[in-house]
Scaffold this active site. Sequence first.
Site, PDB file in Angstrom:
ATOM      1  N   ASP A 260       0.925  -1.093  -0.204  1.00  0.00           N
ATOM      2  CA  ASP A 260      -0.084   0.113  -0.075  1.00  0.00           C
ATOM      3  C   ASP A 260       0.713   1.226  -0.048  1.00  0.00           C
ATOM      4  OD1 ASP A 260       0.787  -0.682   2.732  1.00  0.00           O
ATOM      5  OD2 ASP A 260      -0.414   0.799   3.322  1.00  0.00           O
TER       6      ASP A 260
ATOM      7  N   GLU B 249      -0.038  -1.041   5.828  1.00  0.00           N
ATOM      8  CA  GLU B 249       1.226  -0.525   6.858  1.00  0.00           C
ATOM      9  C   GLU B 249       0.956   0.977   6.735  1.00  0.00           C
ATOM     10  OE1 GLU B 249       5.012   1.451   7.569  1.00  0.00           O
ATOM     11  OE2 GLU B 249       3.985   1.650   5.901  1.00  0.00           O
TER      12      GLU B 249
END
Length: 477
Positions: free
Chosen positions: A100, A167
């Site tokens: 991400d 994350e």
Amino acid sequence: MLAPVKFAEFVDTNADKFIQRLADAVAIPSVSGDPAHREDVVKMAHYLNSQLISLGVTTELRDLGKHVMDGQELSLPPAILGRIGDDPKKKTILIYGHFDVQPANKSDGWDTEPFKLTVHSKTGRLIGRGSTDDKGPILGWLNVLEAHKSLGLDLPVNLRFCFEGMEESGSEGLDELILGEVKKEKEGWFYGVDCVCISDNYWLNDRTPCLTYGLRGITYFQITVQGPARDLHSGMFGRTVHEPMTDLIALMGKLVAPDGKILITGIDEMVPAADEEEKTLYTSLDYSIADVEDAVGGQIAISADKVTVLMGRMRMPSLSLHDIEGGAGARTVIPAKVTGKFSIRLVPPQTPEKVDPLVVKYLEAEFAKLNSKSTLTIECSPGGKPWVADIKHWNYEAAIKATQAVYKQQPDLTREGGSIPVTLTFAKSLGVNILLLPMGRGDDGAHSTNEKLDRSNFIEGTKLLGTYLYEAAAIPA
């Protein structure tokens, strides 16, 4: 010809192909913090999963459940678990990364479209959101796998993979996954892991590779001030009512001083002062005030003293103000509700559990001093604890030798100012050494506009990852 030499030659020969793979990944706007892009994060997970499978990795897309973001219940992006190699005579290394990214719009100040990888013809920079954080490093591992498969070479170690898509938004669901797998013992994906390697940080500068053995933790806050039932005309109601924006600005102005000192009572005081012997550790690092100013594009270092700046980045906590929401453009309204965002980077012995109550108590006390009739709401997102590793472990020895082989340099050993909360989870749950082996440079601009990864760092960094595996295999455990 030795396998490591064949591997390095393959990487050079296929550099353009690897860069195209990075372009394909950057094109997927996998922004975990925006519900509108949740499907893109899932798309990125499936893209990586298919790539891993094609390279011989046994995988599982693990459902992590649901969560609430911006008032919406959303499915968390699946984590990717992978396995290749089960030779009991070989070491087993777990690789972690995240797919991400932070939000990015060209209007934020990007010179190019953030989700279209731009290869700068003169500098060799690979510009695009996620290029260095953390898609480039993840794809570096895929490049290593492809090289060995194409050359018919056995990997020198067994590999396990754990890639996540949250994350940048607190790694929700990941701790539970890791702890659950550990409890499964022989049936779990992480059984028999000897060490962990993470490539999700950066060199101190643009010339000297480093290995990182410490990270700051983090705790993140949103404070919302609510006043009238709706936005008001400032000409009609200015100096007539308590204004939420005025209260919020006053409150955020009491969190941190211009010199970086945290004003919240008890936070800076938790950290013991460094003695002269410890300070000498920072004087030896290849880093200067000019490196700071080059990285940020301005002569704005908080001090002219190198040790002070390095300790501010690595050893001391920091509080940063990030955003205020509630007013937009040239409107002359009084916003009914405004939200301010800030975070605190933590160092040992600080933890979110120790720091968060101090923050809440301080904010409530300072807000009370304003005598405002508005209301204050304080929200704290999941945080992470700080972490420090043993640099004398064979895991670090292997990385040092690999760096010397690829870059012909001795790496700096550093603690980093950023936070990767999963590092501590792996360390505690698996009980093994954790290595941070960065691919990118200190001026890559992760989280910022014009994020980039230098071509040389992507290609030589891929060689570094593969060479590290060979060096780890060669060192007695």
